[in-house]
Scaffold this active site. Structure first.
Site, PDB file in Angstrom:
ATOM      1  N   THR A 149       0.871  -1.193   0.000  1.00 50.10           N
ATOM      2  CA  THR A 149       0.000   0.000   0.000  1.00 50.10           C
ATOM      3  C   THR A 149       0.903   1.237   0.000  1.00 50.10           C
ATOM      4  O   THR A 149       1.346   1.665  -1.053  1.00 50.10           O
ATOM      5  CB  THR A 149      -0.945   0.013   1.219  1.00 50.10           C
ATOM      6  OG1 THR A 149      -0.184  -0.161   2.410  1.00 50.10           O
ATOM      7  CG2 THR A 149      -1.984  -1.081   1.099  1.00 50.10           C
ATOM      8  N   LYS A 171       4.049  -7.021   3.784  1.00 46.80           N
ATOM      9  CA  LYS A 171       3.769  -5.629   3.460  1.00 46.80           C
ATOM     10  C   LYS A 171       3.519  -4.888   4.768  1.00 46.80           C
ATOM     11  O   LYS A 171       3.082  -5.470   5.771  1.00 46.80           O
ATOM     12  CB  LYS A 171       2.583  -5.492   2.518  1.00 46.80           C
ATOM     13  CG  LYS A 171       1.253  -5.940   3.041  1.00 46.80           C
ATOM     14  CD  LYS A 171       0.453  -4.913   3.773  1.00 46.80           C
ATOM     15  CE  LYS A 171       0.566  -3.560   3.130  1.00 46.80           C
ATOM     16  NZ  LYS A 171      -0.078  -2.557   4.023  1.00 46.80           N
ATOM     17  N   THR A 182      -1.567  -1.775   7.146  1.00 47.76           N
ATOM     18  CA  THR A 182      -1.680  -3.051   7.838  1.00 47.76           C
ATOM     19  C   THR A 182      -0.527  -3.984   7.464  1.00 47.76           C
ATOM     20  O   THR A 182      -0.088  -3.995   6.344  1.00 47.76           O
ATOM     21  CB  THR A 182      -2.991  -3.720   7.397  1.00 47.76           C
ATOM     22  OG1 THR A 182      -4.040  -2.846   7.719  1.00 47.76           O
ATOM     23  CG2 THR A 182      -3.193  -5.046   8.076  1.00 47.76           C
ATOM     24  N   GLU A 262       6.665   4.651   7.042  1.00 47.54           N
ATOM     25  CA  GLU A 262       6.156   5.876   6.435  1.00 47.54           C
ATOM     26  C   GLU A 262       6.946   7.112   6.829  1.00 47.54           C
ATOM     27  O   GLU A 262       6.975   7.493   7.997  1.00 47.54           O
ATOM     28  CB  GLU A 262       4.681   6.061   6.817  1.00 47.54           C
ATOM     29  CG  GLU A 262       3.783   5.054   6.118  1.00 47.54           C
ATOM     30  CD  GLU A 262       2.349   5.145   6.559  1.00 47.54           C
ATOM     31  OE1 GLU A 262       1.509   4.533   5.909  1.00 47.54           O
ATOM     32  OE2 GLU A 262       2.073   5.837   7.558  1.00 47.54           O
ATOM     33  N   ASN A 384      -0.062  10.690   6.580  1.00 43.96           N
ATOM     34  CA  ASN A 384      -1.234  10.262   7.340  1.00 43.96           C
ATOM     35  C   ASN A 384      -2.299  11.335   7.497  1.00 43.96           C
ATOM     36  O   ASN A 384      -3.404  11.060   7.959  1.00 43.96           O
ATOM     37  CB  ASN A 384      -0.799   9.710   8.694  1.00 43.96           C
ATOM     38  CG  ASN A 384      -0.164   8.351   8.527  1.00 43.96           C
ATOM     39  OD1 ASN A 384      -0.828   7.417   8.113  1.00 43.96           O
ATOM     40  ND2 ASN A 384       1.129   8.252   8.788  1.00 43.96           N
ATOM     41  N   SER A 389      -9.502   9.709   2.633  1.00 46.40           N
ATOM     42  CA  SER A 389     -10.377   8.651   3.135  1.00 46.40           C
ATOM     43  C   SER A 389     -11.650   8.629   2.304  1.00 46.40           C
ATOM     44  O   SER A 389     -12.536   7.881   2.571  1.00 46.40           O
ATOM     45  CB  SER A 389     -10.694   8.885   4.599  1.00 46.40           C
ATOM     46  OG  SER A 389     -11.442  10.068   4.742  1.00 46.40           O
TER      47      SER A 389
END
Lengths: 389, 389
Positions: A149, A171, A182, A262, A384, A389
């Site tokens: 992702t 991942k 995740t 990240e 983030n 979303s």
């Protein structure tokens, strides 16, 4: 080589149109052609565990799995009974294609929480992936790519045992993002190992690796680690060697997650020694690893030991006995805090390497533990905050 | 008006040359001229508590304090016996000037951990502050300014009881920064209250306010809240009213800390209702308030309820009983998660106000609790990465 390094496995990673990222592979399959189809798994302990986690727990209950279907582009978490039906339907599509029971197909999903999957595309994707299944190197890499992702690179592992092999892929841009990063991991081996022995090796390996990395303290709803054994080598491994290789695989993949976390600019190892017990050392290491302030300081290349000890000072005495005025802290080999007081000058610390080592000696015993984390950067916040979303 | 609003108190805030920020007031004194000199305090539970905390705990042991000396520009934490001597010497300088015992002078410090204070400047500053002591409004504000570090504004409180007054000041850009944003708070009253009653009111007020804000989960080495009573009004207050006013003061000052938290763009109220106990509600609220991912999402004006429930899901069943499929989440009044599943569309949520309200109903009882936090912003990272240690 990823999951196809071990004999008896085929894999595929294809574009099924699930991910919002254009022309990204987003659906993977891993098939165990046997002769053995032993399987073990560990899952998130989050109480809002996703539908695929609920489904796959049931699949692995009898220690057997024929295949795994994995998708990025959607977590299928907090989606109620309809979400569970989607996981079951995904398993059924693969089972029909492979000629096995749907109860032998595990499912893993990663992506946004709180939305159902585009089931038509998933089902069609399973068909495409089934046609692309292959035992070669490229197929293993395609699968590793399809589960990414926010990951910037596929993460894989291979190891050679005495007459058998292990492969794996993971991942995760940290264990960080319940929504979009995740952690999903598949390990494969062609050794002849029972489901019980697989589970024991996996639990032990995961505890010392995936359970000891912490990017932002956020637990996912979808975390899944599955270990499959095909027995295709015909070799029954020495249990000790096998356990060691599984642990190596977990450690390598966990370390790769930290390296690709990240927005990170430093990988940080927090090592606590001189503790009365391993649990005490681990509690101290976790407390330090979860300090936003320390992680910001490291991003700024500041060997800020005040933020190490102030985090350490939040651990209750009952959890870890130590005297504040006996604690020593080394950052990248320089003892900046000596017996709870200033040691060598912090200007002596070289903070330029990607890896930063924070070594804490509690002087309260002979046990130790390590946790890996990352720095907290402006890019982490952007990734983030700006995620649509 | 700050701490001088209540009768019987003088204060000062002066430039002592301790802070690295040029021409910043950095030393404050608050003097209780009586007739009563009752005092109560609550302190950080950090095991690496700073020298001034150790000193002031001893001062307040007998429920009496004549004065408080507060400095910014240095925390005097992790400085060993020499640091403790610095706090004692600071108290002694003030005691000599005021004609009292040094054991009746509390000391508070805030700034960098791990360095001794410039004691000469502190002692000289005490002399300057003593000369500037005044009961007027300006002196109270000067004191509130002198304790600021990364704060962008002084934070004060006043309240009128039935025949008596309360005043107060606080510094802190969150409870966040053990290094540079330690929380220091002084409350004053001219009511006639015993030390025991003061302590009870303060503990209760602090628990519902300072203990329920969380900017980044980082506990300071220097946090101190002191409440002084002069009795100058001659009025013995109704205990219930007095407790309510102290709680109001704590709540107002805590709320001001959140409003001025480092780099923040949103103040976030996490309210959990429908819990089996207040402790359960509080544990859930704290878990959600400490999620970096949620805080990043709020910075991005994203009403990301997946990050609310995934944090909630980390609370152990033994701590808070609830069923995942009964939990509802409202963000700014819109029910985005209904019974563990998607509710109204998140596009309906207006995220533009400074205040963001996250209301969680566990449907597992009738108890509730609230925690305030902030969003996690690029500026927060900059402030804490670029701070020159």
């Amino acid at each position: 080589m990823s999951v196809t390094y071990a004999q008896g496995f085929r894999a595929a990673g294809v574009q099924a149109g699930i991910s919002a990222v254009e022309s990204k592979r987003d659906l993977a399959m891993v098939v165990n052609d046997g002769p053995l189809q032993a399987a073990a798994g560990v899952f998130t302990s989050n109480r809002f565990c996703a539908a695929p986690v609920q489904w796959s727990r049931g699949v692995l209950d009898d220690g057997k799995a024929h295949a795994i279907v994995l998708n990025s582009g959607g977590a299928n978490a907090c989606t109620g009974p309809e979400g569970y039906e989607q996981s079951a339907s995904t398993a059924e599509a693969a089972a029909t294609a492979l000629g096995c029971r749907r109860e032998d197909v595990a499912v893993c999903s990663t992506g946004l929480i709180g939305e159902l999957l585009p089931l038509d595309r998933i089902i069609a994707g399973v068909g495409i992936a089934n046609g692309a299944l292959d035992a070669g190197e490229r197929a293993g890499l395609d699968a590793a790519e399809a589960i990414m992702t926010t990951d910037t690179t596929p993460k894989t592992f291979t190891a050679q045992g005495s007459g058998y092999r292990l492969g794996g892929m993971v991942k995760g841009s940290g264990m960080i993002a319940p929504q979009l990063a995740t952690m999903l991991c598949v390990l494969t081996t062609d050794a002849v190992v029972s489901a019980g022995a697989l589970q024991a090796a996996l639990v032990s390996g995961a505890e010392m690796s995936f359970n000891r990395i912490d990017v932002d303290g956020c637990m996912s709803t979808n975390d899944t680690v599955i270990l499959l054994a095909s027995g295709a080598s015909g070799v029954e491994p020495d249990p000790e060697e096998f356990g060691r290789l599984v642990a190596q695989g977990c450690a390598s993949l966990a370390r790769q997650i930290i390296g690709d976390a990240e927005g990170s600019s430093h990988d940080v190892r927090i090592a606590v020694s001189g503790a009365g017990s391993e649990e005490a050392a681990l509690a101290c290491a976790r407390a330090v690893a979860s300090s936003n302030l320390l992680k910001c300081a490291i991003y700024g290349n500041d060997p800020n030991w005040g933020r190490v000890v102030s985090s350490l000072g939040t651990v209750p005495v009952a959890v870890a006995a130590f005297e504040a005025d006996e604690v020593c802290v080394d950052i990248n080999g320089v003892r900046v805090c000596d017996g709870g007081r200033p040691g060598r000058d912090r200007s002596e610390v070289d903070m330029t390497p990607r890896e930063v080592h924070v070594d804490i000696d509690l002087h309260a015993g002979d046990q130790r533990a390590e946790v890996w984390t990352d720095d907290l950067t402006v890019d982490y916040v952007h990734i983030n905050a700006d995620y649509e979303s």
